[in-house]
Design a protein around this motif. Structure first.
Motif, short mmCIF file in Angstrom:
data_model
loop_
_atom_site.label_atom_id
_atom_site.label_comp_id
_atom_site.label_asym_id
_atom_site.label_seq_id
_atom_site.Cartn_x
_atom_site.Cartn_y
_atom_site.Cartn_z
N THR A 42 0.82 -1.23 0.00
CA THR A 42 0.00 0.00 0.00
C THR A 42 0.84 1.27 0.00
OG1 THR A 42 -0.26 0.24 2.42
CG2 THR A 42 -1.81 -1.23 1.30
N ASN A 196 -4.24 2.45 5.16
CA ASN A 196 -4.16 1.17 5.86
C ASN A 196 -4.09 1.41 7.37
OD1 ASN A 196 -2.49 -1.14 7.15
ND2 ASN A 196 -3.17 -1.98 5.21
N SER A 251 1.36 -8.52 5.82
CA SER A 251 1.12 -9.61 4.88
C SER A 251 0.34 -10.75 5.53
CB SER A 251 2.45 -10.15 4.34
OG SER A 251 3.16 -9.13 3.68
N LYS A 253 -1.73 -10.38 7.98
CA LYS A 253 -3.11 -9.88 8.13
C LYS A 253 -3.88 -10.01 6.82
CE LYS A 253 -5.67 -5.57 8.82
NZ LYS A 253 -6.18 -5.49 7.43
N ASN A 254 -3.23 -9.63 5.72
CA ASN A 254 -3.90 -9.66 4.41
C ASN A 254 -3.97 -11.06 3.81
OD1 ASN A 254 -4.20 -6.89 4.57
ND2 ASN A 254 -2.36 -6.46 3.37
N LYS A 255 -3.15 -11.97 4.34
CA LYS A 255 -3.10 -13.36 3.87
C LYS A 255 -2.71 -13.46 2.40
CE LYS A 255 -6.51 -14.89 7.26
NZ LYS A 255 -7.79 -15.61 7.50
N GLU A 256 -1.90 -12.52 1.95
CA GLU A 256 -1.42 -12.57 0.56
C GLU A 256 -0.17 -11.73 0.41
OE1 GLU A 256 -4.47 -10.97 -1.92
OE2 GLU A 256 -4.23 -8.93 -1.17
#
Length: 543
Positions: A42, A196, A251, A253-256
């Motif tokens: 981001t 974010n 990463s 948290k976003n799982k990607e």
């Protein structure tokens, strides 16, 4: 004023080198058109250019040093040609107030520290001579036999070896300032422009931490970043360690993770390890991320892995260990390796910093550790800062809904305990724990999501807090000196000292233990034998 101008130019050149590096990364590893405004985690990628510029220069210097001295016209020509890669893609960065602050305001503020900066004690002890060896010789086998501290030399020495200008050393300070300016730009963008919540709140916590660093027991100091004397790398490591860990948390948290994000993180992790061996602990977090994130693209790790192997081979040539001073990584049968030297150095560091010994009652160790006044002051100030920041968030922000699933929360908690324990049990010096202090403060912000109140002046207030924190980083006497003499320029060079002969290779400093700049000066009274072939010098100790 000249320091400000010189540093702006220095930072801009590194920015362009980092941009060239990113252009090539996009070309060979990312299936996407290169644009300066492309975002990673981001954040516009150009916020990482200067750091990547340092990373590139350091690793190219390591590779080149296998074959030749780094004070070579060929290496300079290579870096100049590499800069020309920028021509292939037009620079397209939108002008904005925040970009103006990041590219001019922040660098100008931190550059003020150059006015009163000096050379660190370790500069004369081993750092400058380490850089001199890099400049004047390809990698000497067994170099650590001249001074065991050569085994601890980091990527900073390879980077800095490119920036000697005659006997003037003040430019070396700019290397550390690039890390600090990049860190502050990272924080400011997340505070003002990034939507974010994880990065916003963790950055706010860091800003408050920076302000509180100036108050408290002993006059202040709570574990926040510090502008160090020339050749020290504690703050650069802390900055890379913090940014790497907070981005990995994002990463998880976003799982990607995209290809570019994996590539950047792998470079940052390697950079941290090259700055200080403690950075290897971040691999524990990377391993979890690889398992946790579906469709993780392993192939993207190859460039950093290859560079890591080259770095380990460099360590092996200098010390006989892949990771000095981790004894298990040493090859004892190598002729230049002194058996037990790695363990001895580890124990000496542990003793000096009052490291925790497993089995010792924790209270006994802690009271012993507090006997150092700096430890007492910082732990008091850090505890107060942590509690104050937590209270601010409880009062003014809303607690977030669950950011991480249960498994991730358990693993992150385990990881935090591991890094604290490793720091405590190896070398718990305050300056060696700055990255951990930053991360513990940043984690406070991860538990909060939005502000309780809406205020049209919110961004102004956040920016004001940031500027207070930033302006307080250079010491006050730098500002006073600048006001007294706006044209002042702080020239720094190593002192000239006398040396005495010794048996075997090298000379010893006549007084004290600092060699300063003399490639033949050693820090061992043992007999050192130099053997040479057509390509490499080898130093070994004869008992």
């Amino acid at each position: 004023m000249l320091h400000l101008i010189y540093f702006l130019v220095f930072n801009f050149v590194l920015f362009l080198i980092g941009r060239s590096f990113c252009i090539l990364i996009y070309k060979f590893f990312v299936n996407k058109e290169f644009k300066d405004e492309n975002k990673i985690f981001t954040i516009p990628i150009y916020y990482f250019y200067s750091l990547l510029g340092l990373f590139f220069i350091g690793n190219v210097s390591v590779v080149f040093n296998f074959f030749s001295k780094n004070n070579s016209v060929f290496l300079k020509i290579f870096f100049f040609i590499f800069l020309l890669v920028n021509i292939s893609k037009n620079v397209k960065i939108n002008f904005s107030i925040i970009n103006f602050i990041n590219f001019f305001g922040i660098p100008s503020i931190v550059a003020i520290s150059s006015i009163k900066i000096g050379l660190a004690y370790d500069a004369g002890l081993y750092h400058l001579n380490s850089q001199l060896w890099i400049r004047e010789s390809n990698i000497p086998v067994g170099l650590y036999n001249l001074h065991f501290r050569y085994g601890f030399s980091s990527i900073i020495d390879y980077i800095s070896s490119n920036f000697w200008i005659g006997d003037k050393l003040e430019i070396l300070h700019f290397v550390n300032l690039v890390f600090i300016a990049s860190f502050l730009s990272f924080i400011l963008f997340n505070l003002i422009s990034n939507q974010n919540p994880l990065l916003l709140m963790s950055s706010l916590a860091i800003v408050l931490f920076g302000i509180l660093d100036n108050f408290g027991s002993g006059g202040g100091r709570n574990g926040f970043i510090d502008i160090e004397s020339i050749t020290k790398q504690d703050t650069p490591f802390a900055i890379v360690f913090y940014i790497t860990n907070i981005l990995i948390f994002l990463s998880i948290k976003n799982k990607e993770m995209s290809k570019l994000e994996i590539l950047l993180l792998s470079f940052l992790i390697l950079f941290g390890i090259q700055l200080r061996i403690f950075g290897a602990v971040t691999l524990l977090l990377l391993i979890y991320t690889i398992i946790f994130i579906k469709n993780f693209q392993y192939k993207v790790l190859i460039p950093a892995t290859m560079l890591g192997i080259i770095w380990s081979l460099k360590n092996l040539l200098i010390t006989g260990c892949f990771l000095f001073p981790v004894n298990i990584t040493c090859i004892e049968r190598l002729s230049w390796h002194e058996v037990g030297s790695a363990r001895r150095e580890m124990l000496e560091l542990k003793s000096f910093h009052i490291g925790y010994e497993l089995g010792l009652p924790l209270n006994d160790w802690f009271y012993s550790w507090l006997e150092k006044p700096v430890n007492t002051n910082v732990i008091i100030n850090f505890t107060f800062s942590f509690m104050f920041i937590l209270l601010v968030f409880i009062v003014f922000t809303k607690k977030t809904s669950r950011v991480f699933d249960l498994t991730s929360r358990v693993y992150i908690t385990f990881y935090i305990f591991v890094i604290i324990y490793l720091w405590m049990s190896t070398s718990p010096g305050i300056r060696l724990g700055i990255g951990i202090f930053l991360l513990l403060i940043g984690i406070v912000g991860l538990n909060f999501e939005t502000f309780r109140f809406k205020n049209k002046n919110l961004k102004f207030m956040l920016a004001l807090l940031f500027f207070i924190s930033t302006l307080l980083i250079p010491k006050l006497d730098n500002y006073i000196e600048l006001l007294k003499n706006p044209t002042i320029y702080n020239k720094l060079s190593a002192p000239l000292i006398e040396y005495t002969e010794k048996e075997g290779f090298g000379v010893l400093p006549k007084n004290g233990s600092q060699c300063w700049i003399n490639i033949e000066c050693v820090q061992s009274d043992k007999k050192i034998i130099l053997s040479e072939n057509s390509f490499y010098k080898t130093f070994s100790i004869r008992n």
